[in-house]
Design an enzyme around this catalytic site. Structure first.
Site, PDB file in Angstrom:
ATOM      1  N   THR A 188       0.886  -1.049  -0.120  1.00 41.34           N
ATOM      2  CA  THR A 188       0.040   0.043  -0.030  1.00 41.34           C
ATOM      3  C   THR A 188       1.012   1.060  -0.113  1.00 41.34           C
ATOM      4  OG1 THR A 188       0.291   0.197   2.479  1.00 41.34           O
ATOM      5  CG2 THR A 188      -1.711  -1.199   1.444  1.00 41.34           C
ATOM      6  N   GLU A 332      -5.692  -4.033  -0.550  1.00 41.99           N
ATOM      7  CA  GLU A 332      -6.002  -5.256   0.213  1.00 41.99           C
ATOM      8  C   GLU A 332      -7.198  -6.064  -0.376  1.00 41.99           C
ATOM      9  OE1 GLU A 332      -5.760  -2.171   1.238  1.00 41.99           O
ATOM     10  OE2 GLU A 332      -4.468  -1.906   3.021  1.00 41.99           O
ATOM     11  N   LYS A 439     -15.648  16.740  10.892  1.00 42.62           N
ATOM     12  CA  LYS A 439     -16.956  16.618  11.758  1.00 42.62           C
ATOM     13  C   LYS A 439     -16.931  18.090  12.212  1.00 42.62           C
ATOM     14  CE  LYS A 439     -16.536  12.323  14.062  1.00 42.62           C
ATOM     15  NZ  LYS A 439     -15.721  11.416  15.007  1.00 42.62           N
ATOM     16  N   TRP A 444     -21.248  14.761  10.796  1.00 43.22           N
ATOM     17  CA  TRP A 444     -20.520  14.572   9.852  1.00 43.22           C
ATOM     18  C   TRP A 444     -20.715  15.468   8.422  1.00 43.22           C
ATOM     19  CZ3 TRP A 444     -18.332   8.824   9.834  1.00 43.22           C
ATOM     20  CH2 TRP A 444     -17.838   8.493  11.147  1.00 43.22           C
TER      21      TRP A 444
HETATM   22  P1  ADP Z   1      -3.471   3.673  -1.175  1.00 44.14           P
HETATM   23  O1  ADP Z   1      -4.028   5.011  -2.041  1.00 44.14           O
HETATM   24  O2  ADP Z   1      -3.389   3.867   0.349  1.00 44.14           O
HETATM   25  O3  ADP Z   1      -2.488   3.057  -1.956  1.00 44.14           O
HETATM   26  P2  ADP Z   1      -5.359   2.028  -2.481  1.00 44.14           P
HETATM   27  O4  ADP Z   1      -4.847   2.327  -3.718  1.00 44.14           O
HETATM   28  O5  ADP Z   1      -5.472   0.602  -2.250  1.00 44.14           O
HETATM   29  O6  ADP Z   1      -4.519   2.642  -1.298  1.00 44.14           O
HETATM   30  O7  ADP Z   1      -6.700   3.082  -2.218  1.00 44.14           O
HETATM   31  C1  ADP Z   1      -7.679   2.585  -1.656  1.00 44.14           C
HETATM   32  C2  ADP Z   1      -8.829   3.523  -1.349  1.00 44.14           C
HETATM   33  O8  ADP Z   1      -8.941   4.540  -2.072  1.00 44.14           O
HETATM   34  C3  ADP Z   1     -10.016   3.020  -0.492  1.00 44.14           C
HETATM   35  O9  ADP Z   1     -10.089   2.848   0.505  1.00 44.14           O
HETATM   36  C4  ADP Z   1     -10.869   4.318  -0.819  1.00 44.14           C
HETATM   37  O10 ADP Z   1     -10.710   5.132   0.282  1.00 44.14           O
HETATM   38  C5  ADP Z   1     -10.400   5.079  -2.006  1.00 44.14           C
HETATM   39  N1  ADP Z   1     -11.005   4.810  -3.154  1.00 44.14           N
HETATM   40  C6  ADP Z   1     -10.823   3.856  -3.945  1.00 44.14           C
HETATM   41  N2  ADP Z   1     -11.770   3.728  -5.047  1.00 44.14           N
HETATM   42  C7  ADP Z   1     -12.875   4.657  -4.687  1.00 44.14           C
HETATM   43  C8  ADP Z   1     -13.785   5.324  -5.413  1.00 44.14           C
HETATM   44  N3  ADP Z   1     -14.299   4.776  -6.433  1.00 44.14           N
HETATM   45  N4  ADP Z   1     -14.323   6.278  -4.497  1.00 44.14           N
HETATM   46  C9  ADP Z   1     -13.621   6.858  -3.425  1.00 44.14           C
HETATM   47  N5  ADP Z   1     -12.998   6.322  -2.874  1.00 44.14           N
HETATM   48  C10 ADP Z   1     -12.158   5.357  -3.551  1.00 44.14           C
END
Ligand code: ADP
Length: 546
Positions: A188, A332, A439, A444
């Site tokens: 990640t 994940e 918040k 929210w």
């Molecule tokens: P990181 O950005 O931490 O590397 P990921 O690429 O796995 O992790 O991103 C996952 C996160 O991206 C999700 O938990 C969510 O918050 C956000 N995300 C992914 N797709 C969407 C979507 N279509 N709309 C809103 N948020 C999204």
């Protein structure tokens, strides 16, 4: 108890090598096209891909690595990277794709943590690699993905990919092993704390490829030409290097050139029908097309995910005749969890209602289960109103981070860190990442909703909404705007215009307290808005005390 009665069907393991060998056998003419670092467009068939992936497997076999050894990549989307995907996983090793946009200290940490034995890299990352070599002495070989004649000189011992595989015959049988063995590893991006590894298995990858191809998922078929703009180092390009071969679709790999004009050129010249990427990349494409008054001739569907797709972007694509498939997922989850597709019962709704459904993050694809819970882990109603922490489970959802001593699950569910609601039809909508929630006076406010409205304003290129401490309400929303290049209004005029734009679109108390302008909104290594950095930058921004 009576003796269990087993089914009598073949028990063949779900292996990544089967995807490649099946495509080579049944779609032998299938083309793989790459824009490569050499500067030209390279094309070959999936049969050629298999021969070279097998040559790579043979070359790796000569190094006598232990099964499950990690092999790293620092590379753009291209045919050699694809050969590594299949050659490494197919031979029982683990393909570890590393995001080259991370800070070099983070990359060094990841390589050390994964204990990568070999790193394959694109030449554009050579200076990064030269800095990494002293920090990662356990890496046995650093192999450059370029024509040997174009290798740049280096004081360090770098190998060449073509020279590494050229002696091999390609006469190789993919080994058969337990489908639960590890196939690939992605970290990640670690916006907070150190990056954490998600270790996928052959089984999870093949199941994810099946499920993500379904009609109510990405709807992939042998009639598609697929161009993953999402990099192969970002959650395996959302599984497209596997699912495109699984369905027998032509694959177009754009290399390092992800600017609007270069992507447009490939979409047109290769007759692409389907693409996928984060919103920020599409903003660049649309901008460059508008400047030149261009249209698409074959492009029909685009998956947008990774962060919320602004409704204004959805509309623009629709005007170009392209259907936006809004998808949600995370590293994940391999990554796809939900996809926003209409149901039969939605078809009788008004166009506006249908659009609102398509703007949500969508319904689960079979295999993934989801629920929302409150702070005490009580499941909340799926009534489209109650919102809480989103949890998921399923065969391509992580159970434990790589080398972690404890399970990542709570009560058998994976906590996603996202806050969402789910309506009675199963359409899920993310309102925020839990750390981005605003918040105000105990209530929210959804930063995503506010960003979506702001992104619809004609002068706004990109909008981020963050919380700022407020003496009366604890937190209030502050809107950070990157303007479009040709805006004539002064910042004060534009601010007034943007705030006016919110009226009647959100509840009055949701309207941001202030608007600030920045030259560029900072992006993370995966192309998402870096709100943590903005919160830090504007933490003392004075807000009117109402
Ligand atoms: P990181 O950005 O931490 O590397 P990921 O690429 O796995 O992790 O991103 C996952 C996160 O991206 C999700 O938990 C969510 O918050 C956000 N995300 C992914 N797709 C969407 C979507 N279509 N709309 C809103 N948020 C999204």
């Amino acid at each position: 108890m009576t003796k269990a009665l087993f089914g009598q069907m073949m028990d063949s393991p779900l292996l990544i090598s089967n995807i490649l060998s099946s495509a080579a056998r049944h779609h032998a003419q299938l083309e793989i096209v790459s824009r490569r670092a050499e500067g030209d467009i390279h094309r070959y068939t999936v049969v050629d891909l298999q021969v070279r992936a097998k040559k790579l497997a043979q070359a790796l076999e000569r190094l006598h690595l232990d099964a499950g050894s990690r092999i790293g990549t620092l590379a753009w989307n291209g045919y050699r990277h694809l050969e590594i995907y299949y050659g490494v996983s197919g031979s029982g090793l683990v393909c570890h794709t590393i995001n080259p946009r991370l800070f070099s200290e983070q990359i060094a940490y990841i390589i050390q943590h994964a204990e990568d034995e070999i790193i394959f890299f694109d030449q554009s990352f050579q200076s990064l690699v030269e800095g990494l070599i002293p920090l990662c002495p356990h890496v046995k070989k650093w192999i450059c993905l370029i024509d040997p004649a174009l290798m740049q000189s280096s004081e360090l011992a770098l190998d060449n990919y073509e020279s590494f595989i050229e002696q091999e015959s390609g006469d190789f049988e993919w080994p058969i092993f337990d489908e639960r063995l590890a196939s690939s590893l992605c970290y990640t991006s670690g916006t907070t704390g150190n990056p954490k590894g998600a270790l996928y298995s052959h089984r999870s990858t093949v199941l994810h490829s099946y499920a993500s191809s379904l009609p109510d998922s990405l709807s992939l078929s042998a009639r598609d030409v697929i161009l993953p703009v999402v990099p192969m180092f970002h959650v395996n390009a959302w599984g497209l290097p596997y699912s495109s071969l699984l369905v027998g679709a032509k694959l177009v790999l754009p290399g390092a050139k992800l600017d609007g004009p270069s992507i447009y050129e490939l979409l047109e010249s290769e007759k692409v029908t389907f693409s996928a990427g984060v919103p920020t990349i599409w903003a660049g494409l649309i901008q460059s097309m508008k400047l030149k008054n261009l249209n698409f001739s074959t492009f029909k569907r685009v998956v947008i995910g990774g962060s919320a797709c602004p409704p204004a972007m959805m509309k623009t694509f629709q005007e170009y005749g392209v259907e936006v498939i809004h998808a949600w997922g995370m590293t994940e989850l391999s990554p796809i969890g939900t996809v926003a597709k209409l149901k039969a019962s939605d078809l009788s709704k008004s166009i506006h209602e249908q659009e609102l459904i398509q703007q949500k993050q969508g319904r689960v694809i079979f295999g993934v289960d989801m629920r929302i819970v409150d702070g005490d882990l009580n499941a909340l109603a799926q009534d489209g109103k109650a919102f809480g922490d989103l949890q998921v489970k399923g065969p391509w959802v992580i159970q434990q981070y790589f080398k972690a001593s404890e399970s990542a699950l709570i009560d058998g569910w994976f906590p996603t860190g996202d806050v969402s609601n789910i309506d009675p039809d199963g359409h899920m909508q993310i309102t925020d990442r839990s750390k981005d929630v605003i918040k105000s006076g105990g209530e929210w406010i959804s930063s995503i909703d506010l960003e979506n409205v702001a992104a619809g304003h004609p002068s706004v290129m990109m909008a981020a909404c963050i919380s700022v401490a407020h003496p009366k309400w604890d937190e209030r929303p502050l809107l950070v705007i990157e303007k479009k290049p040709d805006v004539q209004l002064s910042n004060d005029e534009l601010k007034a215009d943007i705030l006016q734009f919110f009226i009647d679109k959100v509840a009055k108390w949701w309207i941001p307290d202030d608007v600030v302008f920045v030259d560029k909104i900072p992006l993370t290594a995966t192309g998402k808005m870096q709100k943590l950095k903005l919160r830090e930058q504007f933490k003392n921004h004075p807000l009117p005390c109402l």
